[in-house]
Design a protein around this motif. Structure first.
Motif, PDB file in Angstrom:
ATOM      1  N   TYR A 174     -24.032 -60.720 -70.520  1.00 62.49           N
ATOM      2  CA  TYR A 174     -24.426 -60.274 -69.182  1.00 62.49           C
ATOM      3  C   TYR A 174     -25.942 -60.384 -68.994  1.00 62.49           C
ATOM      4  N   LEU A 175     -26.699 -59.968 -70.002  1.00 59.34           N
ATOM      5  CA  LEU A 175     -28.159 -60.026 -69.889  1.00 59.34           C
ATOM      6  C   LEU A 175     -28.654 -61.470 -69.789  1.00 59.34           C
ATOM      7  N   ILE A 176     -27.985 -62.365 -70.490  1.00 59.08           N
ATOM      8  CA  ILE A 176     -28.425 -63.769 -70.473  1.00 59.08           C
ATOM      9  C   ILE A 176     -27.951 -64.477 -69.215  1.00 59.08           C
ATOM     10  N   ASP A 177     -26.673 -64.330 -68.897  1.00 60.63           N
ATOM     11  CA  ASP A 177     -26.096 -65.107 -67.793  1.00 60.63           C
ATOM     12  C   ASP A 177     -26.445 -64.536 -66.429  1.00 60.63           C
ATOM     13  N   GLU A 178     -26.443 -63.227 -66.307  1.00 63.76           N
ATOM     14  CA  GLU A 178     -26.640 -62.615 -64.999  1.00 63.76           C
ATOM     15  C   GLU A 178     -28.093 -62.251 -64.728  1.00 63.76           C
ATOM     16  N   LEU A 179     -28.787 -61.732 -65.733  1.00 64.94           N
ATOM     17  CA  LEU A 179     -30.170 -61.281 -65.531  1.00 64.94           C
ATOM     18  C   LEU A 179     -31.202 -62.288 -66.010  1.00 64.94           C
ATOM     19  N   ARG A 180     -30.752 -63.409 -66.587  1.00 60.10           N
ATOM     20  CA  ARG A 180     -31.633 -64.508 -67.007  1.00 60.10           C
ATOM     21  C   ARG A 180     -32.691 -64.053 -68.011  1.00 60.10           C
ATOM     22  N   ILE A 181     -32.306 -63.192 -68.914  1.00 62.33           N
ATOM     23  CA  ILE A 181     -33.226 -62.738 -69.958  1.00 62.33           C
ATOM     24  C   ILE A 181     -33.170 -63.721 -71.115  1.00 62.33           C
ATOM     25  N   ASP A 182     -34.325 -64.063 -71.646  1.00 60.28           N
ATOM     26  CA  ASP A 182     -34.405 -65.017 -72.752  1.00 60.28           C
ATOM     27  C   ASP A 182     -33.647 -64.473 -73.967  1.00 60.28           C
ATOM     28  N   PRO A 183     -32.747 -65.261 -74.544  1.00 64.14           N
ATOM     29  CA  PRO A 183     -31.984 -64.774 -75.723  1.00 64.14           C
ATOM     30  C   PRO A 183     -32.867 -64.346 -76.878  1.00 64.14           C
ATOM     31  N   SER A 184     -34.085 -64.911 -76.975  1.00 62.45           N
ATOM     32  CA  SER A 184     -34.961 -64.545 -78.086  1.00 62.45           C
ATOM     33  C   SER A 184     -35.408 -63.086 -78.009  1.00 62.45           C
ATOM     34  N   ARG A 185     -35.288 -62.476 -76.828  1.00 65.79           N
ATOM     35  CA  ARG A 185     -35.695 -61.075 -76.681  1.00 65.79           C
ATOM     36  C   ARG A 185     -34.596 -60.103 -77.090  1.00 65.79           C
ATOM     37  N   LEU A 186     -33.403 -60.598 -77.304  1.00 69.82           N
ATOM     38  CA  LEU A 186     -32.265 -59.719 -77.558  1.00 69.82           C
ATOM     39  C   LEU A 186     -32.075 -59.511 -79.055  1.00 69.82           C
ATOM     40  N   VAL A 187     -31.883 -58.269 -79.458  1.00 75.75           N
ATOM     41  CA  VAL A 187     -31.744 -57.885 -80.862  1.00 75.75           C
ATOM     42  C   VAL A 187     -30.391 -57.207 -81.045  1.00 75.75           C
ATOM     43  N   ALA A 188     -29.548 -57.746 -81.930  1.00 71.89           N
ATOM     44  CA  ALA A 188     -28.229 -57.178 -82.199  1.00 71.89           C
ATOM     45  C   ALA A 188     -28.362 -55.981 -83.137  1.00 71.89           C
ATOM     46  N   LEU A 189     -27.754 -54.860 -82.759  1.00 67.10           N
ATOM     47  CA  LEU A 189     -27.779 -53.636 -83.553  1.00 67.10           C
ATOM     48  C   LEU A 189     -26.347 -53.258 -83.886  1.00 67.10           C
ATOM     49  N   ASN A 190     -26.099 -52.867 -85.120  1.00 72.83           N
ATOM     50  CA  ASN A 190     -24.712 -52.768 -85.592  1.00 72.83           C
ATOM     51  C   ASN A 190     -24.213 -51.341 -85.743  1.00 72.83           C
ATOM     52  N   SER A 191     -25.094 -50.349 -85.736  1.00 72.30           N
ATOM     53  CA  SER A 191     -24.651 -48.976 -85.945  1.00 72.30           C
ATOM     54  C   SER A 191     -25.550 -48.042 -85.151  1.00 72.30           C
ATOM     55  N   PRO A 192     -25.099 -46.814 -84.885  1.00 67.41           N
ATOM     56  CA  PRO A 192     -25.943 -45.851 -84.178  1.00 67.41           C
ATOM     57  C   PRO A 192     -27.243 -45.557 -84.911  1.00 67.41           C
ATOM     58  N   GLU A 193     -27.180 -45.519 -86.235  1.00 69.70           N
ATOM     59  CA  GLU A 193     -28.398 -45.256 -86.992  1.00 69.70           C
ATOM     60  C   GLU A 193     -29.397 -46.405 -86.827  1.00 69.70           C
ATOM     61  N   GLU A 194     -28.886 -47.613 -86.853  1.00 69.58           N
ATOM     62  CA  GLU A 194     -29.759 -48.771 -86.658  1.00 69.58           C
ATOM     63  C   GLU A 194     -30.354 -48.780 -85.249  1.00 69.58           C
ATOM     64  N   CYS A 195     -29.563 -48.351 -84.281  1.00 69.19           N
ATOM     65  CA  CYS A 195     -30.061 -48.268 -82.901  1.00 69.19           C
ATOM     66  C   CYS A 195     -31.172 -47.232 -82.796  1.00 69.19           C
ATOM     67  N   ALA A 196     -30.968 -46.065 -83.408  1.00 73.19           N
ATOM     68  CA  ALA A 196     -31.965 -44.999 -83.326  1.00 73.19           C
ATOM     69  C   ALA A 196     -33.268 -45.422 -83.995  1.00 73.19           C
ATOM     70  N   LYS A 197     -33.189 -46.094 -85.127  1.00 75.08           N
ATOM     71  CA  LYS A 197     -34.396 -46.534 -85.817  1.00 75.08           C
ATOM     72  C   LYS A 197     -35.164 -47.569 -84.993  1.00 75.08           C
ATOM     73  N   ALA A 198     -34.434 -48.506 -84.399  1.00 72.32           N
ATOM     74  CA  ALA A 198     -35.100 -49.535 -83.600  1.00 72.32           C
ATOM     75  C   ALA A 198     -35.783 -48.930 -82.385  1.00 72.32           C
ATOM     76  N   LEU A 199     -35.164 -47.932 -81.774  1.00 73.79           N
ATOM     77  CA  LEU A 199     -35.777 -47.296 -80.603  1.00 73.79           C
ATOM     78  C   LEU A 199     -37.003 -46.474 -81.009  1.00 73.79           C
ATOM     79  N   LYS A 200     -36.941 -45.811 -82.140  1.00 72.45           N
ATOM     80  CA  LYS A 200     -38.093 -45.026 -82.603  1.00 72.45           C
ATOM     81  C   LYS A 200     -39.273 -45.918 -82.971  1.00 72.45           C
ATOM     82  N   ASP A 201     -38.994 -47.033 -83.632  1.00 71.15           N
ATOM     83  CA  ASP A 201     -40.082 -47.927 -84.029  1.00 71.15           C
ATOM     84  C   ASP A 201     -40.766 -48.542 -82.818  1.00 71.15           C
TER      85      ASP A 201
END
Length: 936
Positions: free
Chosen positions: A706-733
């Motif tokens: 959706y972010l790539i096709d509809e909002l035209r966001i560059d795929p290089s900006r997108l980061v895949a996160l696999n768990s809630p803990e990984e999400c929380a760490k990425a947001l804190k950093d």
């Protein structure tokens, strides 16, 4: 082998028979006209048709005005259920100067004989060959004198659509008539988004074992809407086997084409066993409206069939009318100068020899003229108005809908090509405009198989013994929704909803849950749905969002979770400071508000300056007054009174604007100072799109596409996160330490994520709307039943209880806090400012227009003696600064001086007039000058 040889001979004939000479030359009105008839006399249709045709021949020959002395001579041939014999008998007719043939009975035979009729130009009039592919383009000498099966199949399709069924199984005889009829049914069903899911073919004259084998395969299918399109000679055998197999119980729908009504009418009463086998079956009958001709013929039927147990059926009525149709056409043929003459076969040398005697075949020279008269006949028969349309079908096609009950049957409605399904006789609707609205499509109640009046569901889970293979995403994160602990240990919110919905279904659904994914990364929901179309899975359940590209591959149930994409970002508490009182308005709002305070004050000063002493005085005093008046209106504390009408109007409008601004400011400031505020540099999806910061998303989520096709966001900006803990760490950093600025994910996940992580919050609005549902193959009836079950779960509260069991968590410590309130923007008040500004402009325009008129009236003489433009402008500015009353008094004084300096001796009346004017001037001056004011 003999039949193949005969077909080859017929093909030779079809290549063309050139004329060589006349065989006979009969008179225009011969005493006898030969017509033929071919059908199986012992068949269900044939034995009743023979009685009707014989009666029609007698009636025509006894009527003096029809053929005017000419007699119809019928030569009847019994095909005895044999297509080969029907072809042979037709060829024998061609040897004996036959002008037309009534028949053949079978559509299969009609296809063959029509080729011969085309060459020999002998019209075929069939009252029972209803195959819709017998086209007048291919077979111009074939004339169908009963209803086309195309309309019967349209009626069946509308019945199926009326009861909201979607899948049908067709049981039919595998010949031209059966195949072409079912093909027409498939086309009509497709027009209503229904379809035939299985075609059960039966050979002509099948054995009981063959029927059993076919019906066993039918019983293993899901659909329970069964359409039976077979001959009446052995059609009841199908229901006998179905009864033996238990396929006539509750939940089944059997629809028989008009062969069953023909059997019921012709062989009535049927045996008790036969009636028991067709209880609840629905069938159709060709509709013939009631008329005096029909009643007379029906009353004669018992005499015509004396000693013969033959009932009157619809085909008998059409057979009777066929003879009358032919008689009227022959009469018109003679009236137009037609002559019965035949041409001998010129290929006698090539076709001679053997015992077939093909050289005896001849071509009817008047065939085209007779055919044309047949198609132009317009009469009233026992079947009603008898007339052909441009495509050679009878007008006003209609059918009765029959329900077999007890020892008889009951009509529960009609179908007509004009208005569809109805409970009113079709002839009452033919004169009205067509009405195909859903409200007008009505039928009476039906007693279905199993002696139930409740509409059957139309399908059951197949009895093949196979379990449904249901794919389940093997999630790594948010296992509250789906948790795979082993092949037989799959739990979670989605699983509980699925099993609760299955328990509400009125039938058992055996299934097996199969995990999809490697257990290390969240699998793709789109890929899981695609595997349904590939046949790997029969369904898919879990946290599967309903999005556009997935709905193109599968059918989804009613959503059991309402959700959508949101943005989550780090937030922090925003404390109040010494300048918190400025936060309700943006800088632009503050600036425009201040400008309008000064603008309105200036406008009011201009409007009041020439007549209100409170707005006059030294320049410094006037500036102070203007500023004081302008800003004191914020608190409604202005002491200066307005005396001009325009000034009061402007002030009223401005005070209303101030009231709105003041109320909005107070409300916003109260919220800021009393409610705990959270703030974040990310304001929503718009902020993310405009920035260059990395954005996180959950592995396997459709959010990436959706972010790539509809909002035209560059795929290089997108980061895949696999768990809630990984999400929380990425947001804190954060983006500057290898993390992400924000994360985009489904609201259902985010609410669970935020329940224990108060340092993050949803920012901005939800920018997509979707839900979660269970996926099934296209047109699966299970999807519909599951949707109904999910709605029941929602209505009885079970869905909420399952939600609370798995997803209810403790509240975050920031509960009651909210994101920083957006400052009040100028765009929220531009309408008020526009109205106020427009009022000021109009007031100034009217004021200056009035002042210009006063200036031109009181200073016109002085302006004439002022030669320079600067002198006139200076005079106007001085006039604008003068008090209006002083200008008026000076003008009166000048008027008196002009009157006193006149050279005219004057009369008493003039002196009296001057004195009167002076008195009025003195009086006006005393009244107009305020106490204590001084002259300028």
């Amino acid at each position: 082998m003999n039949f193949i040889v005969w077909l080859l001979a017929s093909m030779v004939i079809c290549n063309g028979l050139p004329a060589v000479g006349l065989s006979t030359n009969v008179t225009r009105r011969p005493k006898v006209v030969n017509i033929g008839a071919i059908f199986s006399i012992k068949s269900v249709i044939g034995k009743a048709a023979k009685v009707a045709i014989d009666a029609a021949i007698d009636d025509v020959n006894s009527h003096p005005d029809i053929l005017q002395g000419t007699q119809l001579k019928l030569k009847l041939k019994d095909s005895n259920y044999s297509g080969f014999m029907a072809v042979v008998e037709a060829l024998l007719f061609m040897e004996k100067d036959t002008v037309a043939i009534i028949g053949p009975q079978s559509s299969v035979t009609a296809h063959v004989i029509s080729h011969i009729a085309n060459v020999l130009q002998v019209p075929l009039l069939s009252f029972s060959s209803t195959d819709p592919t017998l086209s007048p383009i291919q077979f111009p000498f074939f004339v169908r004198t009963s209803q086309n099966d195309l309309y019967q199949m349209a009626a069946i399709a509308e019945i199926i659509d009326h009861y909201e069924w979607r899948e049908v199984i067709a049981i039919y005889e595998d010949d031209d008539h059966g195949r072409n009829g079912i093909a027409a049914l498939g086309d009509k069903l497709a027009e209503r988004r229904c379809r035939i899911t299985y075609k059960a073919r039966l050979s002509p004259e099948p054995t009981r074992d063959e029927i059993t084998d076919v019906l066993v395969k039918v019983a293993l299918r899901e659909s329970r809407i069964l359409v039976v399109h077979v001959p009446g000679s052995w059609g009841l055998k199908v229901f006998s086997v179905a009864q033996y197999l238990g396929m006539l119980g509750s939940g089944n729908v059997w629809i028989a084409t008009n062969w069953l009504s023909t059997v019921l009418d012709t062989n009535s009463p049927l045996s008790q066993d036969a009636m028991d086998n067709i209880q609840g079956v629905v069938t159709l009958r060709m509709y013939t409206p009631d008329s005096q001709l029909k009643r007379r013929f029906v009353s004669r039927w018992s005499n015509l069939t004396e000693g013969k147990p033959v009932g009157l059926n619809a085909y008998s009525l059409y057979a009777y009318d066929t003879v009358w149709l032919l008689a009227r056409a022959i009469n018109e043929f003679f009236n137009q100068g037609g002559n019965i003459s035949f041409l001998n076969d010129s290929l006698s040398s090539q076709l001679s020899g053997g015992n077939l005697h093909l050289d005896a075949l001849s071509v009817f020279q008047g065939g085209n003229l007779l055919l044309d008269n047949i198609l132009k006949v317009n009469m009233k028969g026992v079947t009603g108005d008898f007339k052909f349309t441009n495509d050679r079908n009878l007008i006003n096609p209609a059918f009765e809908l029959i329900n077999v009950i007890g020892t008889g049957y009951r009509r529960f409605g009609y179908w007509s090509n004009h208005s569809g399904l109805s409970i009113a006789p079709p002839e009452t609707l033919w004169e009205k405009p067509p009405n195909r609205s859903s409200a007008s499509q009505m039928l009476h109640g039906v007693v279905w198989p199993g002696q139930t009046t409740q509409k059957p569901r139309g399908w059951v889970f197949p009895n093949s013994g196979r379990h449904l293979n249901i794919g389940v995403p093997h999630r790594v994160s948010y296992r509250e929704f789906v948790s795979v602990r082993g092949p037989d240990a799959i739990t979670g919110y989605c699983i509980d909803v699925f099993t609760a919905a299955l328990n509400l279904l009125p039938y058992a659904v055996p299934y097996k849950l199969i995990p999809f994914g490697d257990g290390h990364t969240n699998p793709s929901g789109t890929e899981l749905v695609r595997l349904i179309t590939a046949g790997v899975f029969d369904a898919a359940i879990g946290d599967i969002a309903i999005i556009t590209n997935r709905t193109k591959m599968a059918d989804f149930t009613q959503p059991y979770v309402e959700s959508g994409l949101v943005v989550v970002a780090p937030v922090w508490r925003k404390n109040s400071n010494a300048f918190a009182f400025l936060r309700p308005f943006t800088r632009r709002m503050w600036a425009v508000t201040a400008i309008f305070f000064l603008l309105v004050g200036t406008v009011v000063w201009i409007l009041e300056h020439r007549m209100n002493d409170e707005f006059r005085g030294p320049p410094r005093r006037q500036i102070v007054t203007l500023l004081w008046f302008s800003f004191s209106t914020w608190f409604f504390a202005h002491r200066e009174n307005t005396v001009s009408v325009l000034g009061r109007i402007v002030l009223i409008i401005w005070l209303f604007v101030v009231l709105i601004i003041n109320s909005s400011y107070t409300a916003s400031l109260t919220s800021i100072l009393t409610v705990q505020q959270l703030t974040s540099p990310i304001k929503g999806i718009e902020t993310l799109v405009a920035s260059k910061d990395p954005i996180g998303y959950q592995q396997g989520s459709f959010a990436r596409n959706y972010l790539i096709d509809e909002l035209r966001i560059d795929p290089s900006r997108l980061v895949a996160l696999n768990s809630p803990e990984e999400c929380a760490k990425a947001l804190k950093d954060g983006p500057h330490k290898g993390g992400v600025a924000a994360m985009v994910d489904d609201r259902a996940y985010i609410e669970l994520f935020l329940s224990t992580r108060c340092e993050f919050s949803i920012v901005g609005r939800e920018f997509t709307k979707n839900g979660w549902g269970f996926a099934f193959p296209r047109d699966s009836p299970l999807a519909v039943d599951m949707s109904t079950a999910i709605l029941k779960l929602s209505e009885n509260g079970d869905l909420q209880r399952i939600h609370d069991k798995w997803l209810l968590r403790r509240a975050c410590s920031y509960q009651g806090a909210k994101m920083e309130v957006d400052r009040l923007q100028l765009k929220s008040f531009w309408g008020l400012f526009s109205i106020c500004g427009l009022a000021c402009l109009i007031a100034l325009f009217l004021y200056f227009l009035k002042m210009m008129r006063q200036f031109s009236r009181h200073y016109s003489e002085e302006s004439e003696f002022q030669s320079s433009r600067s002198a006139r402008i200076q005079t106007f500015l001085s006039f604008a600064d003068e008090k209006e009353e002083e200008v008026k008094s000076r003008s009166k004084r000048r008027q008196m001086e002009r009157v006193s300096n006149r050279t005219d001796d004057g009369s008493n009346s003039t002196s009296y007039s001057i004195r009167r004017d002076m008195g009025e001037f003195t009086s006006n001056k005393n009244i107009g000058t305020p106490t204590g004011s001084s002259e300028v």
